[in-house]
Write a protein that holds these residues in place. Structure first.
Motif, PDB file in Angstrom:
ATOM      1  N   CYS A   1       0.827  -1.217   0.000  1.00  0.00           N
ATOM      2  CA  CYS A   1       0.000   0.000   0.000  1.00  0.00           C
ATOM      3  C   CYS A   1       0.857   1.260   0.000  1.00  0.00           C
ATOM      4  O   CYS A   1       0.515   2.238  -0.672  1.00  0.00           O
TER       5      CYS A   1
ATOM      6  N   GLY B   1       0.750   4.015  -2.844  1.00  0.00           N
ATOM      7  CA  GLY B   1       0.564   5.415  -2.481  1.00  0.00           C
ATOM      8  C   GLY B   1       1.679   6.291  -3.011  1.00  0.00           C
ATOM      9  O   GLY B   1       1.448   7.422  -3.454  1.00  0.00           O
ATOM     10  N   THR B   2       2.896   5.778  -3.004  1.00  0.00           N
ATOM     11  CA  THR B   2       4.037   6.527  -3.545  1.00  0.00           C
ATOM     12  C   THR B   2       3.886   6.710  -5.044  1.00  0.00           C
ATOM     13  O   THR B   2       4.118   7.806  -5.574  1.00  0.00           O
TER      14      THR B   2
ATOM     15  N   GLY C   1       1.077   6.753  -6.574  1.00  0.00           N
ATOM     16  CA  GLY C   1      -0.052   7.673  -6.703  1.00  0.00           C
ATOM     17  C   GLY C   1       0.332   9.126  -6.495  1.00  0.00           C
ATOM     18  O   GLY C   1      -0.360  10.032  -6.973  1.00  0.00           O
ATOM     19  N   ALA C   2       1.416   9.373  -5.783  1.00  0.00           N
ATOM     20  CA  ALA C   2       1.871  10.751  -5.591  1.00  0.00           C
ATOM     21  C   ALA C   2       2.336  11.365  -6.909  1.00  0.00           C
ATOM     22  O   ALA C   2       2.336  12.583  -7.060  1.00  0.00           O
TER      23      ALA C   2
ATOM     24  N   THR D   1      -3.386   8.732  -3.486  1.00  0.00           N
ATOM     25  CA  THR D   1      -2.299   8.509  -2.543  1.00  0.00           C
ATOM     26  C   THR D   1      -2.821   8.227  -1.143  1.00  0.00           C
ATOM     27  O   THR D   1      -2.497   7.196  -0.547  1.00  0.00           O
TER      28      THR D   1
ATOM     29  N   LEU E   1      -2.377   5.105   1.687  1.00  0.00           N
ATOM     30  CA  LEU E   1      -1.657   5.321   2.937  1.00  0.00           C
ATOM     31  C   LEU E   1      -2.538   4.993   4.148  1.00  0.00           C
ATOM     32  O   LEU E   1      -2.041   4.499   5.157  1.00  0.00           O
TER      33      LEU E   1
ATOM     34  N   TYR F   1       1.740  14.203   3.970  1.00  0.00           N
ATOM     35  CA  TYR F   1       0.510  13.409   4.025  1.00  0.00           C
ATOM     36  C   TYR F   1      -0.023  13.211   5.436  1.00  0.00           C
ATOM     37  O   TYR F   1      -1.170  12.832   5.616  1.00  0.00           O
TER      38      TYR F   1
END
Length: 116
Positions: free
Chosen positions: A13, A17-18, A20-21, A28, A32, A56
């Motif tokens: 995940c 999320g990384t 997605g950044a 993201t 997270l 975040y």
């Protein structure tokens, strides 16, 4: 055994999320949040590190404490969802675009009704 599963899921995940950044279509913060859920069951100190993240962390703490989404995040999510619905209608057509639009309407309504 379960700790290892949660640790692996948390790491996946965080990786998503990384990614997605940097990619506008992949979210993201939801990844997270899932990572925090997993880390709380495997490595609580890693969950604390995510809450302390300078970029975040505030959004994650806002969700944890008040189940709130910032106005900027809401508007961004709803704009991308509207664009996705439009692209769906232009590319895949009926009836699949109607299914996509229905899911996006339900999800968008849920996002719009969260506290700010």
């Amino acid at each position: 055994m379960a700790r290892h599963f949660y640790l692996a899921a948390g790491l996946i995940c965080v990786a998503l999320g990384t990614i997605g950044a940097f990619l506008p279509v992949l979210p993201t913060v939801p990844f997270l949040l899932l990572a925090i859920f997993c880390f709380a069951r495997s490595r609580p100190e890693w969950a604390d590190r995510l809450y302390a993240h300078p970029r975040y962390g505030p959004a994650l703490r806002q969700w944890r404490d008040r189940k709130a989404i910032s106005r900027k995040a809401k508007l961004s999510a709803l704009a991308v969802m509207a664009a996705s619905a439009l692209v769906s209608w232009l590319t895949i057509g009926w009836p699949w675009a109607a299914v996509v639009t229905g899911v996006l309407l339900c999800t968008g309504t849920w996002i719009a009704t969260r506290a700010e």
